[in-house]
Design an enzyme around this catalytic site. Sequence first.
Site, short mmCIF file in Angstrom:
data_model
loop_
_atom_site.label_atom_id
_atom_site.label_comp_id
_atom_site.label_asym_id
_atom_site.label_seq_id
_atom_site.Cartn_x
_atom_site.Cartn_y
_atom_site.Cartn_z
N ARG A 34 43.95 42.59 61.75
CA ARG A 34 45.20 42.82 61.03
C ARG A 34 46.12 43.79 61.79
NH1 ARG A 34 43.03 42.83 54.75
NH2 ARG A 34 43.55 40.65 54.39
N LYS A 199 34.90 36.46 45.70
CA LYS A 199 35.87 36.70 44.63
C LYS A 199 36.13 35.40 43.87
CE LYS A 199 38.34 40.11 47.39
NZ LYS A 199 39.57 40.17 48.21
N GLY A 357 40.45 37.90 54.34
CA GLY A 357 40.10 39.03 55.21
C GLY A 357 38.70 38.89 55.77
N GLY A 381 44.14 36.40 49.45
CA GLY A 381 44.75 36.23 48.14
C GLY A 381 46.18 35.71 48.25
P1 ADP Z 1 37.71 36.49 51.92
O1 ADP Z 1 37.94 37.96 52.19
O2 ADP Z 1 37.56 35.69 53.15
O3 ADP Z 1 38.71 35.94 50.96
P2 ADP Z 1 35.81 37.13 49.86
O4 ADP Z 1 36.29 38.54 49.87
O5 ADP Z 1 36.04 36.32 48.66
O6 ADP Z 1 36.31 36.37 51.17
O7 ADP Z 1 34.24 37.10 50.07
C1 ADP Z 1 33.61 37.65 51.20
C2 ADP Z 1 32.25 38.15 50.81
O8 ADP Z 1 31.54 37.13 50.17
C3 ADP Z 1 31.41 38.55 52.00
O9 ADP Z 1 31.27 39.95 51.98
C4 ADP Z 1 30.08 37.83 51.76
O10 ADP Z 1 28.97 38.66 51.96
C5 ADP Z 1 30.19 37.44 50.31
N1 ADP Z 1 29.38 36.27 49.94
C6 ADP Z 1 29.40 35.05 50.49
N2 ADP Z 1 28.48 34.25 49.92
C7 ADP Z 1 27.86 35.00 48.98
C8 ADP Z 1 26.81 34.74 48.04
N3 ADP Z 1 26.21 33.55 47.99
N4 ADP Z 1 26.45 35.74 47.23
C9 ADP Z 1 27.04 36.93 47.29
N5 ADP Z 1 28.05 37.24 48.15
C10 ADP Z 1 28.45 36.28 48.97
MG MG Z 2 37.46 39.70 51.08
#
Ligand code: ADP
Ligand code: MG
Length: 400
Positions: A34, A199, A357, A381
Amino acid sequence: MKTIEDLDVAGKRVFVRADLNVPLSDGTITDDGRIRAVAPTIAKLVERGAKVVVASHLGRPKGAPDPQFSLAPVAGRLGEILGKPVAFATDTVGESAKATVAALADGEVTLLENLRFNAGETSKDDAERTAFAGQLAALADLYVGDGFGAVHRKHASVFDLPALLPHAVGDLIATEVGVLKRLTEDVARPYVVVLGGAKVSDKVGVIENLLQKADRILIGGGMAYTFLKAQGHEVGISLLQEDQIPTVQGYLAEAQERGVEFVLPTDVLVSTEFPDLKTKAPATFSVVAADAIPADQEGLDIGPKTRELFAAKLADAKTVFWNGPMGVFEHPDYADGTKAVAQALLDSDAFSVVGGGDSAAAVRILGFDETKFGHISTGGGASLEYLEGKQLPGLTALEG
Ligand code: ADP
Ligand code: MG
């Protein structure tokens, strides 16, 4: 929208709202994507003789100073990337900020402390936000909005401040919005969407819109368990959003009607315990069918059959949007699902957009060459809400 080129910035104090919300581990930046993404905007303003005042949030402090969320490490890294010192103000609108900004010569850069150390930044009360925006406005003559990862937030520095100063859109936001347009207008098909991450509630909403646009939707990560449960399977102690089950069942039914293919994991890696992400000590896990998750186990990555299945479903894609890791990729034993999806994007000749992120960080941390992807977005988001068709406060504020 005006661009930076439309502003006369020489000798002016230019407030750049960036998104420098980088992942930190014990004060060390683990992914500087970023910072690198917004650096060209700052460099351009420097080149044109502006006094550049950069501001951002980091993490979720509670409206008061909290050292673990200090932007101080980011000032150092930004300076390295720009190849020039970045003066760090230890507050946002206080004595340090005022003095640091007043001391700027043309072409110099300062970074203010975390915007969210002030309750006014995220306040739901318009008057409180406007008051804080007014304090920020006193530090600058012009405003450049370039914090794409925050444009979906109605926050003082994103929404209220541009109304108080002549403003323009930064190059990063302009690029990000251009890419998202390619995902909504004249999409090359097949258009495949991959969703995962943690999320769940933030991400379920976008499916409603994607059902009108995508040809195929692959679900992994923590989201998958709400879908599996919605199909009547037990998910043990996996991430689950019970209240979303009826919504998800509605999506599955609509997808069938519309001929949109929904692809869920067929096998998963499960464990009785969440792995230690600090020591990364080897995990104890097993592979089970997605419809046979034991009651005391948690799903932490997609399994080997699902990796192959997802790769096959991505092979013929012409457009891909991917948001959310397939598993707890921070631990090496649960990174293979995320790696498989990243590799499948590289193997296809799709225009591939990675949003989120953690997803963006995962691609880099797992060793992929980010330049090989169509676009790695700095906003998760924000991209999702754009694709949902929502008005984004930070973009609305930059219009006119
Ligand atoms: P992004 O930032 O790409 O939008 P999120 O913040 O939604 O993604 O999710 C990222 C997190 O999701 C990572 O820290 C990862 O460890 C967690 N994650 C992925 N799969 C699982 C799972 N099956 N159970 C718990 N956490 C998970
Ligand atoms: Mg995230």
